[in-house]
Write an enzyme that holds these catalytic residues in place. Structure first.
Site, short mmCIF file in Angstrom:
data_model
loop_
_atom_site.label_atom_id
_atom_site.label_comp_id
_atom_site.label_asym_id
_atom_site.label_seq_id
_atom_site.Cartn_x
_atom_site.Cartn_y
_atom_site.Cartn_z
N ASP A 100 -14.23 55.78 55.58
CA ASP A 100 -13.67 56.90 56.35
C ASP A 100 -12.58 56.46 57.32
OD1 ASP A 100 -13.68 59.63 57.07
OD2 ASP A 100 -14.98 59.24 58.78
N HIS A 101 -11.58 57.32 57.50
CA HIS A 101 -10.50 57.13 58.49
C HIS A 101 -9.85 55.76 58.38
CE1 HIS A 101 -10.31 60.82 60.79
NE2 HIS A 101 -11.62 60.90 60.70
N GLU A 135 -5.58 63.65 55.50
CA GLU A 135 -5.62 64.62 56.60
C GLU A 135 -4.22 65.12 56.90
OE1 GLU A 135 -6.45 64.45 61.38
OE2 GLU A 135 -7.94 63.48 60.09
N HIS A 189 -13.67 67.75 59.60
CA HIS A 189 -13.99 66.63 60.48
C HIS A 189 -14.37 67.19 61.85
CE1 HIS A 189 -11.98 63.04 58.29
NE2 HIS A 189 -12.20 64.00 57.42
N GLY A 190 -15.02 66.35 62.66
CA GLY A 190 -15.40 66.80 64.00
C GLY A 190 -16.48 67.87 63.99
N ASN A 216 -18.17 66.43 57.72
CA ASN A 216 -18.36 65.11 58.31
C ASN A 216 -19.09 65.20 59.65
OD1 ASN A 216 -16.70 64.33 56.20
ND2 ASN A 216 -15.38 63.06 57.46
N VAL A 217 -20.10 64.37 59.82
CA VAL A 217 -20.90 64.35 61.05
C VAL A 217 -21.05 62.92 61.51
CG1 VAL A 217 -23.13 64.89 62.10
CG2 VAL A 217 -22.18 66.41 60.34
N THR A 252 -20.92 62.03 65.66
CA THR A 252 -21.37 62.03 67.05
C THR A 252 -22.75 62.63 67.21
OG1 THR A 252 -19.07 62.12 67.81
CG2 THR A 252 -20.77 62.81 69.37
#
Length: 294
Positions: free
Chosen positions: A84-85, A136, A211-212, A233-234, A236
């Site tokens: 990811d990222h 993205e 995301h977020g 996406n999870v 936090t």
């Protein structure tokens, strides 16, 4: 069971207007909690390793990747591995040999033309090496401690026409869209632009990714899936569950020194949150209690 590919999970979800939950992992406890929560609900899941997580692990991808793959292969539900990222081309090139079937290449910080060029090159390499690739467009914000963008700031939202051109020019398999969520939110107060999401879903031929998601209320997540999001996406939310449980345990047991006692409590809290969120996202899903590991 054998690892599955992220592409097959997301393609199936998009075809049925449902979504796959993808959880970011940092420690072995994260890995075990995500698998346990998914097994409780009987639902496929994606384990994600971010470039930030690799940096935290002294820049080494393989230790966490190997642990995730081993857990996935012994899971009672289908599990895929996703990188990811990714901003580093060197890390991108490590993905196939480390067991990942997919990667999110993140050049969204760059001006549009540079994002397009970098993503097109990454997609070409990824497809040549059997990887499904997500990109993205727009800036979701909140990454690496940066504040989320104002809703009206240039580039803070994904434009449907530009996104259609971007997907066509880059050849990516999925697109993370900026519709009002932000990374690293510890309150569930994000308000999604569902009208924009509907326009994006109508304009794009590829699955959409949110995301977020930790900052989005349950009803917002349900509406997002109904509006066309296929991968949620999870990250936090799991960290908050673990930290809260560990903090509470240590406050109640200041004499504790055995890490297994409080890490176990944290792992159970994450597993409960995984099962709960999957229940929210999956039609007919259960909101089951945390599993009890054997």
């Amino acid at each position: 069971m054998p690892l599955v590919t992220t592409g097959e999970l997301i393609t199936r979800a998009a075809a049925t207007r449902s979504a796959v939950a993808a959880f970011n992992i940092i420690t072995l406890e994260h890995v075990e909690a995500v698998v346990a929560g998914a097994e409780t609900t009987g639902t496929p899941v994606v384990l994600q390793v971010s470039e930030n997580a690799v940096r935290f692990r002294y820049g080494r991808l393989l230790p966490l990747a190997r642990a995730a793959a081993a857990a996935a292969e012994r899971a009672a539900v289908p599990v895929a591995l996703h990188l990811d990222h990714v901003q580093s081309d060197d890390l991108l090139r490590q993905a196939p040999d480390a067991g990942f079937s997919s990667v999110m290449y993140d050049a969204a910080r760059l001006p549009y033309a540079e994002n397009l060029a970098a993503t097109r090159a990454a997609a070409g390499w990824a497809h040549a090496h059997g990887l499904w690739i997500e990109a993205e467009l727009g800036q979701i914000g909140g990454k690496d401690g940066r504040p989320p963008l104002d809703a009206h700031a240039p580039g803070a939202r994904t434009d449907p026409a530009q996104a259609r051109d971007f997907v066509a020019a880059t050849g990516v398999d999925a697109l993370a869209v900026a519709i009002g969520s932000a990374h690293a939110m510890t309150t569930r107060t994000a308000t999604l632009d569902h009208g924009l999401l509907r326009r994006l879903a109508a304009a794009l031929p590829v699955p959409l990714v949110l995301h977020g998601s930790s900052g989005v209320p349950d009803e917002g997540l349900v509406a997002a899936v109904a509006g066309g999001i296929s991968k949620v996406n999870v990250g936090t939310a799991l960290n908050a569950a673990m930290t809260g449980a560990v903090r509470e345990f240590l406050e109640a047991h200041p004499e504790a020194v055995d890490t297994r006692t409080y890490l176990g409590v944290g792992r159970e809290a994450m597993a409960r949150e995984v099962a709960r969120l999957i229940g929210v996202l999956t039609p007919g899903g259960t909101r089951a209690p945390a599993p009890t590991p054997a």
